[in-house]
Design a protein around this motif. Structure first.
Motif, PDB file in Angstrom:
ATOM      1  N   VAL A  22       0.932  -1.167   0.028  1.00 15.32           N
ATOM      2  CA  VAL A  22       0.005  -0.126  -0.058  1.00 15.32           C
ATOM      3  C   VAL A  22       0.917   1.334   0.060  1.00 15.32           C
ATOM      4  O   VAL A  22       0.642   2.426  -0.703  1.00 15.32           O
ATOM      5  N   ILE A  23       1.891   1.055   0.663  1.00 18.11           N
ATOM      6  CA  ILE A  23       2.813   2.379   0.935  1.00 18.11           C
ATOM      7  C   ILE A  23       3.395   2.602  -0.476  1.00 18.11           C
ATOM      8  O   ILE A  23       3.630   3.712  -0.959  1.00 18.11           O
ATOM      9  N   LEU A  24       3.987   1.482  -1.160  1.00 14.07           N
ATOM     10  CA  LEU A  24       4.598   1.533  -2.365  1.00 14.07           C
ATOM     11  C   LEU A  24       3.721   2.199  -3.393  1.00 14.07           C
ATOM     12  O   LEU A  24       4.069   2.925  -4.426  1.00 14.07           O
ATOM     13  N   VAL A  25       2.307   1.608  -3.380  1.00 13.57           N
ATOM     14  CA  VAL A  25       1.468   2.198  -4.275  1.00 13.57           C
ATOM     15  C   VAL A  25       1.269   3.508  -4.265  1.00 13.57           C
ATOM     16  O   VAL A  25       1.041   4.479  -5.058  1.00 13.57           O
ATOM     17  N   LEU A  26       0.883   3.820  -2.957  1.00 11.05           N
ATOM     18  CA  LEU A  26       0.552   5.380  -2.577  1.00 11.05           C
ATOM     19  C   LEU A  26       1.722   6.262  -2.950  1.00 11.05           C
ATOM     20  O   LEU A  26       1.660   7.468  -3.578  1.00 11.05           O
ATOM     21  N   ALA A  27       3.064   5.806  -2.693  1.00 10.51           N
ATOM     22  CA  ALA A  27       4.296   6.678  -3.264  1.00 10.51           C
ATOM     23  C   ALA A  27       4.432   6.758  -4.658  1.00 10.51           C
ATOM     24  O   ALA A  27       4.521   7.836  -5.272  1.00 10.51           O
ATOM     25  N   ILE A  32       3.405  10.263  -9.655  1.00 11.29           N
ATOM     26  CA  ILE A  32       2.777  10.254 -10.854  1.00 11.29           C
ATOM     27  C   ILE A  32       1.913  11.728 -10.864  1.00 11.29           C
ATOM     28  O   ILE A  32       1.881  12.568 -11.789  1.00 11.29           O
ATOM     29  N   TYR A  33       1.003  11.886  -9.764  1.00 13.93           N
ATOM     30  CA  TYR A  33       0.213  13.222  -9.463  1.00 13.93           C
ATOM     31  C   TYR A  33       1.210  14.348  -9.547  1.00 13.93           C
ATOM     32  O   TYR A  33       0.864  15.358 -10.392  1.00 13.93           O
ATOM     33  N   SER A  34       2.203  14.237  -8.784  1.00 16.58           N
ATOM     34  CA  SER A  34       3.236  15.448  -8.753  1.00 16.58           C
ATOM     35  C   SER A  34       3.634  15.614 -10.120  1.00 16.58           C
ATOM     36  O   SER A  34       3.838  16.856 -10.435  1.00 16.58           O
ATOM     37  N   PHE A  35       4.088  14.738 -10.984  1.00 15.91           N
ATOM     38  CA  PHE A  35       4.761  14.926 -12.298  1.00 15.91           C
ATOM     39  C   PHE A  35       3.630  15.812 -13.074  1.00 15.91           C
ATOM     40  O   PHE A  35       3.923  16.495 -13.880  1.00 15.91           O
ATOM     41  N   LEU A  56      10.743  13.951  -6.544  1.00 15.50           N
ATOM     42  CA  LEU A  56      10.800  12.560  -6.547  1.00 15.50           C
ATOM     43  C   LEU A  56      11.963  11.970  -5.646  1.00 15.50           C
ATOM     44  O   LEU A  56      11.968  11.046  -4.986  1.00 15.50           O
ATOM     45  N   LEU A  57      12.822  12.918  -5.216  1.00 16.95           N
ATOM     46  CA  LEU A  57      14.003  12.827  -4.198  1.00 16.95           C
ATOM     47  C   LEU A  57      13.352  12.760  -2.857  1.00 16.95           C
ATOM     48  O   LEU A  57      13.667  11.925  -2.011  1.00 16.95           O
ATOM     49  N   LEU A  58      12.432  13.821  -2.638  1.00 15.54           N
ATOM     50  CA  LEU A  58      11.699  13.626  -1.275  1.00 15.54           C
ATOM     51  C   LEU A  58      10.880  12.345  -1.123  1.00 15.54           C
ATOM     52  O   LEU A  58      10.951  11.986   0.034  1.00 15.54           O
ATOM     53  N   ILE A  59      10.179  12.046  -2.010  1.00 19.14           N
ATOM     54  CA  ILE A  59       9.386  10.938  -1.988  1.00 19.14           C
ATOM     55  C   ILE A  59      10.210   9.646  -1.604  1.00 19.14           C
ATOM     56  O   ILE A  59       9.865   8.952  -1.124  1.00 19.14           O
ATOM     57  N   GLY A  60      11.248   9.573  -2.557  1.00 20.29           N
ATOM     58  CA  GLY A  60      12.155   8.275  -2.183  1.00 20.29           C
ATOM     59  C   GLY A  60      12.799   8.482  -0.850  1.00 20.29           C
ATOM     60  O   GLY A  60      13.032   7.270  -0.334  1.00 20.29           O
ATOM     61  N   LEU A  61      13.138   9.621  -0.259  1.00 17.77           N
ATOM     62  CA  LEU A  61      13.485   9.698   0.983  1.00 17.77           C
ATOM     63  C   LEU A  61      12.644   9.453   2.212  1.00 17.77           C
ATOM     64  O   LEU A  61      13.082   8.655   3.009  1.00 17.77           O
ATOM     65  N   TYR A  63       9.979   7.435   1.588  1.00 13.61           N
ATOM     66  CA  TYR A  63      10.062   5.947   1.376  1.00 13.61           C
ATOM     67  C   TYR A  63      11.166   5.027   1.864  1.00 13.61           C
ATOM     68  O   TYR A  63      10.810   3.903   2.569  1.00 13.61           O
ATOM     69  N   THR A  64      12.222   5.714   1.918  1.00 14.28           N
ATOM     70  CA  THR A  64      13.428   4.996   2.342  1.00 14.28           C
ATOM     71  C   THR A  64      13.282   4.843   4.044  1.00 14.28           C
ATOM     72  O   THR A  64      13.574   3.893   4.597  1.00 14.28           O
ATOM     73  N   ILE A  65      13.154   6.028   4.595  1.00 15.97           N
ATOM     74  CA  ILE A  65      12.890   6.089   5.829  1.00 15.97           C
ATOM     75  C   ILE A  65      11.904   5.240   6.460  1.00 15.97           C
ATOM     76  O   ILE A  65      12.213   4.299   7.495  1.00 15.97           O
ATOM     77  N   VAL A  66      10.862   5.245   5.954  1.00 11.98           N
ATOM     78  CA  VAL A  66       9.559   4.088   6.386  1.00 11.98           C
ATOM     79  C   VAL A  66      10.247   2.563   6.191  1.00 11.98           C
ATOM     80  O   VAL A  66       9.887   2.106   7.054  1.00 11.98           O
ATOM     81  N   GLY A  67      10.818   2.562   4.882  1.00 12.61           N
ATOM     82  CA  GLY A  67      11.439   1.073   4.765  1.00 12.61           C
ATOM     83  C   GLY A  67      12.361   0.840   5.891  1.00 12.61           C
ATOM     84  O   GLY A  67      12.649  -0.383   6.478  1.00 12.61           O
TER      85      GLY A  67
END
Length: 77
Positions: A22-27, A32-35, A56-61, A63-67
Motif C-alpha cells: 500500500v505504501i509503495l502504491v501510494l508513493a 505520478i500526480y506530482s509529475f 521525486l527525491l523527497l518521495i524516495g527519502l 519511502y526509504t525512511i519508512v522502509g
C-alpha cells in the motif's frame, strides 16, 4: 512492536506485506500526480524535469525512511 512491512534487497526496500505494498502504491501514485501537476504549470521540458526531480527525491527519502524503520531484520542484525 516489530513491523515487518519491508525487506531490504541491496539498497532497495521491497514490500513484504500488504501495508508495504500500500505504501509503495501510494508513493508511486503521488509521484505520478506530482509529475502531472508540475507538468501542467511548466513552460518547458527542462523546467518540468528540474522541479520533478526534487519532488521525486523527497518521495524516495520518505519511502526509504519508512522502509528502514519497518524492515524485517535477520537474527544476526
Amino acid at each position: 512492536m516489530k513491523l515487518n512491512w519491508f525487506t531490504r534487497k541491496g539498497i532497495i526496500y521491497w514490500p513484504a506485506s500488504i501495508a508495504g505494498w500500500v505504501i509503495l502504491v501510494l508513493a508511486t501514485a503521488f509521484a505520478i500526480y506530482s509529475f502531472i501537476d508540475i507538468d501542467s504549470r511548466s513552460h518547458s521540458v527542462s523546467d518540468t524535469l528540474t522541479n520533478f526531480v526534487f519532488n521525486l527525491l523527497l518521495i524516495g527519502l520518505v519511502y526509504t525512511i519508512v522502509g528502514y524503520f519497518t524492515e524485517a531484520r535477520r537474527k544476526g542484525d
